[in-house]
Design an enzyme around this catalytic site. Structure first.
Site, short mmCIF file in Angstrom:
data_model
loop_
_atom_site.label_atom_id
_atom_site.label_comp_id
_atom_site.label_asym_id
_atom_site.label_seq_id
_atom_site.Cartn_x
_atom_site.Cartn_y
_atom_site.Cartn_z
N ILE A 192 0.91 -1.14 0.00
CA ILE A 192 0.00 0.00 0.00
C ILE A 192 0.96 1.20 0.00
CG2 ILE A 192 -0.20 -0.12 2.54
CD1 ILE A 192 -2.97 1.07 2.37
N SER A 193 0.77 2.14 -0.92
CA SER A 193 1.74 3.24 -1.06
C SER A 193 1.80 4.08 0.21
CB SER A 193 1.35 4.15 -2.23
OG SER A 193 1.33 3.42 -3.43
#
Ligand code: SAM
Length: 219
Positions: free
Chosen positions: A66-67
């Site tokens: 997940i960025s």
């Protein structure tokens, strides 16, 4: 968004994170407000939920992440999202970025190549009451059935700008894509200014997981 008790959890940590992101230079209040409302901890494994409001990328399985929240904010700001805009995301991952776009009132389309991640993202988004259009497949060729888009955001690092994505932009539409080698990529924003002309801006550097597919890296 459905406001379950779990969605309300960690709201003071979320606010602190948004303050940090604002201090790092994000100005779009619609982006900041969506990030203050979307429970990032619901997009990662419960074993990691205590770290959900650190400004860091976190693992989501299949060697993907997940960025980092700042990166999500920066890409979303570059997209210049307005309510009702049709936005295509390449790299659904956990579904978090898609949730931010839904919360901002966009009409969201998102493509993920890993089936397991696609299924988990769909579940995460449904739990919050969001139903964007999701597809499992190679996003480097876009999603022509619903083109043109007002914005396209690629959340994995590309070796070159995927030409098919440029073709799927509306006039006035923006493509935000990190381009470079596997170690580092420059954020590029391409705006379609007319039927056959584009403007390109080269922005700061990031490090993303690789974009794999026909117009990406070999898998
Ligand atoms: N936007 C995501 C989020 O909010 O969790 C983070 C995405 S992660 C940094 C990048 C994602 O791009 C990974 O889930 C990866 O599997 C996906 N990906 C890589 N190449 C792809 C392709 N050609 N088509 C669709 N998804 C791709």
């Amino acid at each position: 968004m459905k406001k379950s008790r779990t969605a309300l959890k960690f709201s003071s940590r979320r606010k602190k994170l948004v303050d940090q992101i604002r201090q790092k230079g994000i100005k779009d209040e619609n982006v900041l407000s969506a990030m203050e409302q979307i429970p990032r901890h619901m997009f990662i494994d419960t074993a990691l939920e205590n770290r959900a409001y650190e400004d860091r990328a976190l693992p989501i399985g299949k060697k993907q992440t997940i960025s980092q929240p700042y990166t999500v904010a920066a890409q979303t700001e570059l997209l210049k999202v307005k309510k009702g805009d049709k936005i295509l995301e390449i790299g659904t991952g956990s579904g978090y970025q898609a949730a931010i776009l839904c919360q901002m009132g966009a009409d969201v389309y998102s493509v993920e190549r890993h089936e397991q991640l696609y299924l988990t993202a769909r579940k995460n988004l449904q739990e919050l009451g969001f139903r964007p259009n999701l597809k499992c497949g190679d996003g480097t060729v876009g999603w022509s059935a619903y083109a043109p888009y007002d914005g396209i955001v690629v959340t994995a690092g590309a070796p070159v700008v995927p030409q098919e994505l440029i073709k799927q932009l509306n006039i006035g539409g923006r493509l935000v894509v990190p381009v470079g080698d596997k170690a580092s990529q420059r954020m590029v924003r391409i705006t379609r200014v007319s039927e056959d002309s584009y403007e390109e801006e080269q922005l700061r550097s990031y490090k993303f997981v690789p974009l794999i597919g026909e117009s990406g890296w070999d898998g």
